[in-house]
Design an enzyme around this catalytic site. Structure first.
Site, short mmCIF file in Angstrom:
data_model
loop_
_atom_site.label_atom_id
_atom_site.label_comp_id
_atom_site.label_asym_id
_atom_site.label_seq_id
_atom_site.Cartn_x
_atom_site.Cartn_y
_atom_site.Cartn_z
N ASP A 47 56.25 31.45 25.82
CA ASP A 47 57.18 31.82 26.68
C ASP A 47 56.41 32.19 28.03
O ASP A 47 57.00 32.57 29.09
CB ASP A 47 57.93 33.04 26.10
CG ASP A 47 57.13 34.20 25.66
OD1 ASP A 47 55.80 34.18 25.89
OD2 ASP A 47 57.64 35.23 25.14
N SER A 48 55.00 32.15 28.14
CA SER A 48 53.97 32.35 29.22
C SER A 48 54.77 31.35 30.21
O SER A 48 54.40 31.48 31.41
CB SER A 48 52.85 32.19 28.88
OG SER A 48 52.55 31.09 28.18
N ASP A 86 57.74 29.27 21.04
CA ASP A 86 57.76 30.81 21.15
C ASP A 86 59.36 31.03 21.21
O ASP A 86 60.04 30.49 21.85
CB ASP A 86 57.26 31.32 22.38
CG ASP A 86 56.01 31.96 22.33
OD1 ASP A 86 55.56 31.99 21.22
OD2 ASP A 86 55.27 32.26 23.23
N GLU A 118 56.93 37.84 18.52
CA GLU A 118 56.20 38.91 18.57
C GLU A 118 56.65 39.95 17.63
O GLU A 118 57.64 40.11 17.48
CB GLU A 118 55.79 39.20 19.96
CG GLU A 118 55.21 38.23 20.88
CD GLU A 118 55.32 38.72 22.58
OE1 GLU A 118 55.74 39.98 22.65
OE2 GLU A 118 55.16 37.94 23.27
N GLU A 185 46.27 39.04 20.30
CA GLU A 185 46.07 39.05 21.73
C GLU A 185 45.38 40.43 22.19
O GLU A 185 46.07 41.38 21.95
CB GLU A 185 47.55 38.59 22.46
CG GLU A 185 47.03 38.64 23.88
CD GLU A 185 48.23 38.11 24.76
OE1 GLU A 185 48.18 38.02 25.87
OE2 GLU A 185 49.37 37.81 24.18
#
Length: 271
Positions: A47-48, A86, A118, A185
């Protein structure tokens, strides 16, 4: 080795702990996926892309439709790497049932091999719900970009005992719930190393530790597509941004001075 074996699409069974770390990179488009596919084990449609492709200030504004469109493009353009997509913010946090509906849609409409979400202890029930229903899940702990509005920014995790304990607990909860791998991360090296040693599933580091069972980076950072900022944990292997600047400047100069196109680029010139 047969052609069938050579071109077999990797699955979550190929993501394992071992002596040779797994190579992960983000991919958002078909041309990039074609370039990465021979070299990486896993392509993460992160999703970056909200920040990298769409210029959003964070990943929070990314939609399901965005992830599906880019995920499908990456799958179509590749045949070797495992593709993980994601789940965007708001698509899984409400309930395990919501998460399953959206994860099933992502997998059905993209053809990807797994999804990533996440969260730590609070998402363990959801991870278990998904994996028990046939959805392979990669976890993501430590610095979690989707939570940027509650954490006050992109802050390194694990710097004090309380933070370190939380990242450890989150990683173990997600692994025990059935995740096939856990991305760590933005976490201090000793904590990431300890988690890697203690987990039975592979860890994938980004701003974490060389001890992790694999590494992932945003491909645009790796190739130097951006010139204004490079995260500390990134090593730039090329300066593509500068190459684009040079190529476009030379093209613009040729157009303005009528050096492009020449007969070689035109039809009906007899050449």
């Amino acid at each position: 080795m047969s052609t069938t074996t050579q071109t077999r699409r990797r699955t979550i069974r190929d993501v394992a702990k071992g002596d040779v770390p797994g190579v992960w990179l983000t991919a958002y488009t078909a041309p990039v996926a074609q370039r990465l596919d021979p070299h990486v084990d896993v392509m993460l449609v992160g999703d970056s892309l909200g920040m990298v492709v769409y210029g959003l200030p964070s990943t929070v504004g990314v939609t399901m439709d965005m992830m599906i469109a880019h995920g499908a493009a990456v799958v179509r353009a590749s045949h070797r790497a495992l593709v993980v997509v994601d789940m965007p913010f708001g698509s899984y946090q409400e309930s395990p049932a919501q998460a399953f509906r959206n994860a099933a849609r992502i997998m059905a409409e993209t053809g990807c091999g797994a999804v990533k979400l996440e969260g730590g202890t609070e998402m363990a029930e959801t991870v278990r719900f998904l994996t028990q229903r046939g959805v392979p899940v990669c976890g993501h702990v430590g610095l979690m970009p989707q939570a940027v509005n509650t954490t006050g920014g992109f802050r390194t995790q694990g710097r004090d005992a309380q933070q370190a304990a939380k990242v450890r607990a989150d990683a173990h909860a997600i692994a025990e719930a059935g995740a096939f791998a856990v991305v760590i991360e933005g976490t201090v090296e000793p904590v990431a190393r300890e988690i890697t040693t203690s987990l039975s599933v592979p860890t994938i580091g980004i701003g974490a530790s060389v001890a992790c069972d694999g590494q992932v980076l945003v491909v645009d950072d790796l190739i130097g597509a951006f010139g204004d900022f490079t995260p500390r944990f990134v090593r730039r292997y090329a300066e593509v941004g500068a190459m684009i600047d040079d190529a476009v400047a030379r093209y613009a100069d040729d157009v303005r001075h009528r050096r492009f196109p020449t007969d070689a680029q035109c039809f009906g010139t007899g050449r």
